[in-house]
Structures are given as structure tokens and as C-alpha cells.
Design a protein around this motif. Structure first.
Motif, PDB file in Angstrom:
ATOM      1  N   PRO A  20      -1.554 -80.772   7.025  1.00  0.00           N
ATOM      2  CA  PRO A  20      -0.534 -81.225   7.979  1.00  0.00           C
ATOM      3  C   PRO A  20       0.856 -80.678   7.686  1.00  0.00           C
ATOM      4  O   PRO A  20       1.615 -80.346   8.600  1.00  0.00           O
ATOM      5  CB  PRO A  20      -0.577 -82.752   7.820  1.00  0.00           C
ATOM      6  N   VAL A  21       1.202 -80.592   6.397  1.00  0.00           N
ATOM      7  CA  VAL A  21       2.531 -80.085   6.048  1.00  0.00           C
ATOM      8  C   VAL A  21       2.664 -78.613   6.415  1.00  0.00           C
ATOM      9  O   VAL A  21       3.680 -78.178   6.966  1.00  0.00           O
ATOM     10  CB  VAL A  21       2.808 -80.302   4.554  1.00  0.00           C
ATOM     11  N   LEU A  22       1.638 -77.829   6.133  1.00  0.00           N
ATOM     12  CA  LEU A  22       1.693 -76.401   6.457  1.00  0.00           C
ATOM     13  C   LEU A  22       1.578 -76.176   7.962  1.00  0.00           C
ATOM     14  O   LEU A  22       2.039 -75.154   8.470  1.00  0.00           O
ATOM     15  CB  LEU A  22       0.588 -75.659   5.705  1.00  0.00           C
ATOM     16  N   ALA A  23       0.990 -77.126   8.684  1.00  0.00           N
ATOM     17  CA  ALA A  23       0.960 -77.022  10.144  1.00  0.00           C
ATOM     18  C   ALA A  23       2.350 -77.266  10.741  1.00  0.00           C
ATOM     19  O   ALA A  23       2.631 -76.831  11.857  1.00  0.00           O
ATOM     20  CB  ALA A  23      -0.041 -78.021  10.728  1.00  0.00           C
ATOM     21  N   LYS A  24       3.226 -77.955  10.003  1.00  0.00           N
ATOM     22  CA  LYS A  24       4.585 -78.226  10.476  1.00  0.00           C
ATOM     23  C   LYS A  24       5.542 -77.053  10.252  1.00  0.00           C
ATOM     24  O   LYS A  24       6.622 -77.014  10.820  1.00  0.00           O
ATOM     25  CB  LYS A  24       5.150 -79.460   9.769  1.00  0.00           C
ATOM     26  N   VAL A  25       5.160 -76.121   9.380  1.00  0.00           N
ATOM     27  CA  VAL A  25       6.055 -75.009   9.034  1.00  0.00           C
ATOM     28  C   VAL A  25       6.337 -74.154  10.266  1.00  0.00           C
ATOM     29  O   VAL A  25       5.424 -73.816  11.027  1.00  0.00           O
ATOM     30  CB  VAL A  25       5.430 -74.148   7.919  1.00  0.00           C
ATOM     31  N   ALA A  57      -5.032 -72.223   8.000  1.00  0.00           N
ATOM     32  CA  ALA A  57      -5.306 -73.254   9.003  1.00  0.00           C
ATOM     33  C   ALA A  57      -4.013 -73.746   9.643  1.00  0.00           C
ATOM     34  O   ALA A  57      -3.944 -73.943  10.869  1.00  0.00           O
ATOM     35  CB  ALA A  57      -6.054 -74.422   8.355  1.00  0.00           C
ATOM     36  N   GLY A  58      -2.974 -73.947   8.840  1.00  0.00           N
ATOM     37  CA  GLY A  58      -1.700 -74.398   9.379  1.00  0.00           C
ATOM     38  C   GLY A  58      -1.066 -73.372  10.293  1.00  0.00           C
ATOM     39  O   GLY A  58      -0.538 -73.712  11.364  1.00  0.00           O
ATOM     40  N   TYR A  59      -1.129 -72.106   9.891  1.00  0.00           N
ATOM     41  CA  TYR A  59      -0.557 -71.030  10.707  1.00  0.00           C
ATOM     42  C   TYR A  59      -1.291 -70.913  12.045  1.00  0.00           C
ATOM     43  O   TYR A  59      -0.663 -70.815  13.109  1.00  0.00           O
ATOM     44  CB  TYR A  59      -0.642 -69.710   9.948  1.00  0.00           C
ATOM     45  N   LEU A  60      -2.623 -70.935  12.003  1.00  0.00           N
ATOM     46  CA  LEU A  60      -3.398 -70.806  13.239  1.00  0.00           C
ATOM     47  C   LEU A  60      -3.186 -72.001  14.152  1.00  0.00           C
ATOM     48  O   LEU A  60      -3.150 -71.856  15.375  1.00  0.00           O
ATOM     49  CB  LEU A  60      -4.880 -70.636  12.904  1.00  0.00           C
ATOM     50  N   SER A  61      -3.050 -73.196  13.569  1.00  0.00           N
ATOM     51  CA  SER A  61      -2.813 -74.382  14.391  1.00  0.00           C
ATOM     52  C   SER A  61      -1.536 -74.233  15.195  1.00  0.00           C
ATOM     53  O   SER A  61      -1.511 -74.492  16.404  1.00  0.00           O
ATOM     54  CB  SER A  61      -2.719 -75.635  13.511  1.00  0.00           C
ATOM     55  N   ARG A  62      -0.458 -73.838  14.511  1.00  0.00           N
ATOM     56  CA  ARG A  62       0.810 -73.691  15.225  1.00  0.00           C
ATOM     57  C   ARG A  62       0.736 -72.549  16.236  1.00  0.00           C
ATOM     58  O   ARG A  62       1.201 -72.684  17.379  1.00  0.00           O
ATOM     59  CB  ARG A  62       1.960 -73.450  14.237  1.00  0.00           C
ATOM     60  N   ARG A  63       0.157 -71.438  15.842  1.00  0.00           N
ATOM     61  CA  ARG A  63       0.094 -70.275  16.729  1.00  0.00           C
ATOM     62  C   ARG A  63      -0.705 -70.604  17.990  1.00  0.00           C
ATOM     63  O   ARG A  63      -0.257 -70.356  19.118  1.00  0.00           O
ATOM     64  CB  ARG A  63      -0.539 -69.092  15.982  1.00  0.00           C
ATOM     65  N   VAL A  64      -1.899 -71.159  17.816  1.00  0.00           N
ATOM     66  CA  VAL A  64      -2.761 -71.460  18.959  1.00  0.00           C
ATOM     67  C   VAL A  64      -2.204 -72.632  19.772  1.00  0.00           C
ATOM     68  O   VAL A  64      -2.183 -72.604  21.003  1.00  0.00           O
ATOM     69  CB  VAL A  64      -4.196 -71.770  18.484  1.00  0.00           C
ATOM     70  N   ARG A 110       3.282 -84.234  20.122  1.00  0.00           N
ATOM     71  CA  ARG A 110       1.984 -84.893  20.297  1.00  0.00           C
ATOM     72  C   ARG A 110       1.014 -84.598  19.153  1.00  0.00           C
ATOM     73  O   ARG A 110       0.402 -85.516  18.600  1.00  0.00           O
ATOM     74  CB  ARG A 110       1.354 -84.451  21.629  1.00  0.00           C
ATOM     75  N   PHE A 111       0.860 -83.310  18.806  1.00  0.00           N
ATOM     76  CA  PHE A 111      -0.148 -82.937  17.820  1.00  0.00           C
ATOM     77  C   PHE A 111       0.269 -83.301  16.395  1.00  0.00           C
ATOM     78  O   PHE A 111      -0.500 -83.940  15.652  1.00  0.00           O
ATOM     79  CB  PHE A 111      -0.443 -81.437  17.914  1.00  0.00           C
ATOM     80  N   LEU A 112       1.474 -82.901  15.991  1.00  0.00           N
ATOM     81  CA  LEU A 112       1.893 -83.131  14.612  1.00  0.00           C
ATOM     82  C   LEU A 112       1.944 -84.609  14.230  1.00  0.00           C
ATOM     83  O   LEU A 112       1.513 -84.966  13.124  1.00  0.00           O
ATOM     84  CB  LEU A 112       3.254 -82.466  14.355  1.00  0.00           C
ATOM     85  N   PRO A 113       2.440 -85.508  15.092  1.00  0.00           N
ATOM     86  CA  PRO A 113       2.408 -86.927  14.716  1.00  0.00           C
ATOM     87  C   PRO A 113       0.997 -87.467  14.494  1.00  0.00           C
ATOM     88  O   PRO A 113       0.813 -88.416  13.726  1.00  0.00           O
ATOM     89  CB  PRO A 113       3.086 -87.624  15.907  1.00  0.00           C
ATOM     90  N   ARG A 114       0.008 -86.866  15.157  1.00  0.00           N
ATOM     91  CA  ARG A 114      -1.373 -87.335  14.982  1.00  0.00           C
ATOM     92  C   ARG A 114      -1.970 -86.882  13.656  1.00  0.00           C
ATOM     93  O   ARG A 114      -2.715 -87.634  13.015  1.00  0.00           O
ATOM     94  CB  ARG A 114      -2.241 -86.850  16.144  1.00  0.00           C
ATOM     95  N   VAL A 115      -1.691 -85.648  13.256  1.00  0.00           N
ATOM     96  CA  VAL A 115      -2.286 -85.142  12.014  1.00  0.00           C
ATOM     97  C   VAL A 115      -1.415 -85.455  10.805  1.00  0.00           C
ATOM     98  O   VAL A 115      -1.880 -85.374   9.666  1.00  0.00           O
ATOM     99  CB  VAL A 115      -2.541 -83.618  12.098  1.00  0.00           C
ATOM    100  N   GLY A 116      -0.152 -85.812  11.021  1.00  0.00           N
ATOM    101  CA  GLY A 116       0.771 -86.043   9.905  1.00  0.00           C
ATOM    102  C   GLY A 116       0.287 -87.029   8.863  1.00  0.00           C
ATOM    103  O   GLY A 116       0.372 -86.760   7.656  1.00  0.00           O
TER     104      GLY A 116
END
Length: 364
Positions: free
Chosen positions: A69-74, A206-213, A226-232
Motif C-alpha cells: 500500500p505504501v509503494l502504491a501511494k508513491v 506491484a505498487g508502480y503497476l497499480s498506480r500506472r494502470v 477511492r482506491f488508496l483508502p481501501r488498500v491503505g
């Protein structure tokens, strides 16, 4: 989820129960892990047996859940602002790969001169620079997420390239020069590379692809609102799960040798305090703002205990004093760095923002 338990009452009142009582949950997780390892017959060996090439799968699972989740926020489009900050990069390299190992070597010999196994284990801990759990501490303290991503990636590269050489230097060459007992460390760059790939590479991709996609298909507003608060919340659930598993693995060893644990804890406490405070002072001296100074301090103070424990077990055995020293590392690091998160947030109140090298604090 707000991953930064800010000390200001109006903000604290809006925190979730998990965030507000984070130290309580961490202490409870440590107690549960220690109790389970001590009271449940065969639990530690059973968990330890679930491993591939020396990597504990339960610990790997917890760390992956914690870091994703943290790397998805970057904001990966901001990384160039970090890579162009030479003060930050040079300071991090010096702290992590020159001062950190040297300080742990000095403290281990100064405080454990009569306990060679524990001393060697602590030196190995000092060589393993943090690439995993530091992501959580940095985020909780409102550090610079982009800077943390760059610095842990930099640490991972240096870990693969220099860990074995530094182990040879601090355990064999330098003691020989000083007329001290020498120790051999047998570890291959491949073993270190596998650890880096699992604990950093997978969640980073995984974090990079999540943000990109996510941004490409549904937009940045949807992704961040919407997405980040759910996975945070998964980050802290993963942290607590990792702590339970880690302490369950060595619960019997830790609780059956309390005096040894206390002896090992002394140099570790000194190490974390000196590295964190010194890094903070350096960050301010070279003109970094709060966010990047905080990131510098936590990436310098933390250690890659997963790698240190794996190396100690592979070289000296699972019941060795070196392995016990590696396990005591997170026993001390977790509560100390959680406390330093709150120290950082207190220091943030009066911080004079004279630098513009990073964006404002990232609240989530």
C-alpha cells in the motif's frame, strides 16, 4: 487510512482506532508472537520450515502486504526531484554504507567484548541496511514517500554489491588489523539478491503497476480518493502480522535467555539512537526539509533484519548466538522506531520550512 498519527489533537481525533493506538497494537503483536512461540509446541520450527532458499514465506507474505500500500501511494512521476537531490543521496550513502556499519562494529566490540557470537550477529545486523519496514516508519512520520522509494532502491543495489565484501572486511580484515579475533562469513551475492527481489522488488513493481494502470484507466482522482483508502489499512495489518510471525519464530529463545537479550539490546539501543539523531542533525545541517530529513533518518537507522537473520542462520545455524542477535534486532528496533515516529511528529510542529526540495507532507 491516515498512516501518520499526528500529535495535534484535532487530527488525532479523526484517526482510525488502528492508527490512534498503533503502539498498543504493536506491543500486543510482539506479546502474542512471543507467547505463541513459547507456549505452542513446535510452532517456531513449523513456521521456520515454510521457507524457500532461506526466506521465510510467512514473513515474506507479511512484508509484501505491509509494503504494497505504501509503494502504491508513491508518485513515481516525482522521482526525478529526488534523484536530482545530491545532498540527500550522498548523505544517505555515507550514513548507510560508511558510518552505520562502522558504528555497529564499534558498539558491538565495546559492549560485548566477552560474547563473540552475539557480537558477530550484531555486526551482521549493522551491515544489512533497511529496504523493507523502513517504508512504514517513514510513512507514519510523514516523510517523503518518493525519497524513501529512491533511497531503499539505492540501498538494495549497494546491498547486493557490497554486503559480502563488507562482511569480509568487518569480520575478518579489520579485526586482524586491530589484533582482534577474526570470523569468516560465507554469503553469496545471489542470496542477497533474492532477498532484495522478494522484499523490495515485488511490492515495488506491484505498487508502480497499480498506480500506472489505475490512473490510466480510471483517473488520478479515483485512484487517490477511492482506491488508496481501501488498500491503505493493509500496510498496518501486514506490519502486525509480520511482528507476530517474527517473534513466534524465536519466542522460546528470547524468553528463555532474558539476560542475553538485555546484553544484546544495549548496543542496539545506542545504535538506533545515535544513527537516528545523527541523521536528523545532518539533514538539518545540509538544508533538507522536514520530509526528507525524516526519510534520511529512518532509512539510516533501520536495518534489514530479514537478511541479517537469514545470513546468520545459513552461516552459523538456527540455534546459534549470531541468529539470536539477529532476532533481538527487530525486538528492539520495532518499539524504538515507533517511538521515534512520534518524536519526529513532535519535531515537525516547530520545523522551519526553509527548503523547497520536496512537496508538502503527504497525508493519506
Amino acid at each position: 487510512m491516515s498512516t501518520a498519527p499526528d500529535l495535534e489533537p484535532p487530527v488525532a481525533a479523526r484517526l482510525s482506532t488502528l492508527d490512534r493506538f498503533l503502539p498498543v497494537w504493536i506491543i500486543a503483536a510482539m506479546a502474542v508472537g512471543l507467547g505463541a512461540g513459547r507456549l505452542v509446541p513446535g510452532l517456531g520450527p513449523a513456521l521456520d520450515a515454510v521457507a524457500i532458499q532461506g526466506i521465510s514465506l510467512p514473513i515474506a507474505l507479511g512484508l509484501l502486504i505491509m509494503m504494497y500500500p505504501v509503494l502504491a501511494k508513491v508518485r513515481y512521476d516525482r522521482l526525478d526531484t529526488v534523484t536530482g537531490d545530491r545532498r540527500l543521496l550522498v548523505a544517505s550513502l555515507v550514513l548507510n554504507w560508511v558510518l552505520g556499519p562502522a558504528l555497529m562494529f564499534a558498539l558491538a566490540w565495546l559492549l560485548l567484548p566477552d560474547l563473540p557470537e552475539y557480537r558477530t550477529g550484531l555486526i551482521i545486523v549493522g551491515l544489512a541496511r533497511c529496504i523493507a519496514m523502513v517504508i512504514i516508519w517513514n510513512d507514519l512520520a510523514c516523510g517523503d514517500r518518493e525519497a524513501a522509494a529512491v533511497l531503499v532502491a539505492l540501498n538494495s543495489v549497494f546491498q547486493v554489491v557490497t554486503f559480502a565484501a563488507l562482511g569480509w572486511f568487518y569480520l575478518d580484515v579489520l579485526p586482524g588489523w586491530l589484533g582482534l579475533p577474526q570470523t569468516a562469513l560465507d554469503v553469496s551475492p545471489w542470496e542477497i539478491a533474492v532477498s532484495v527481489l522478494v522484499f523490495l522488488g515485488i511490492p515495488l513493481v506491484a505498487g508502480y503497476l497499480s498506480r500506472r494502470v489505475g490512473e490510466h484507466t480510471l483517473g488520478r482522482d479515483w485512484y487517490e480518493a477511492r482506491f488508496l483508502p481501501r488498500v491503505g489499512p493493509l500496510a498496518l495489518y501486514g506490519l502486525l502480522f509480520t511482528i507476530v510471525i517474527l517473534f513466534a519464530l524465536q519466542g522460546d529463545a528470547i524468553t528463555s535467555r532474558p539476560l542475553d537479550v538485555a546484553r544484546i539490546a544495549l548496543p542496539l539501543l545506542a545504535y538506533f539512537a545515535i544513527m537516528w539523531a545523527g541523521s536528523y542533525a545532518l539533514g538539518r545541517a545540509i538544508g533538507l526539509n522536514y520530509e526528507r530529513t525524516t526519510t534520511l533518518a529512518f532509512t539510516a537507522a533501520g536495518n534489514n533484519f530479514e537478511l541479517a537473520i537469514a545470513v546468520a542462520i545459513a552461516t552459523f545455524g538456527v540455534t546459534s548466538g549470531q541468529a539470536l542477535a539477529g532476532v533481538v534486532g527487530p525486538l528492539i528496533e520495532v518499539p524504538v522506531l515507533v517511538a521515534l515516529v512520534y518524536v519526529s511528529l513532535a519535531a515537525r510542529r516547530g520545523w522551519t520550512r526553509t527548503s523547497t526540495t520536496a512537496p508538502l507532507p503527504q497525508e493519506s
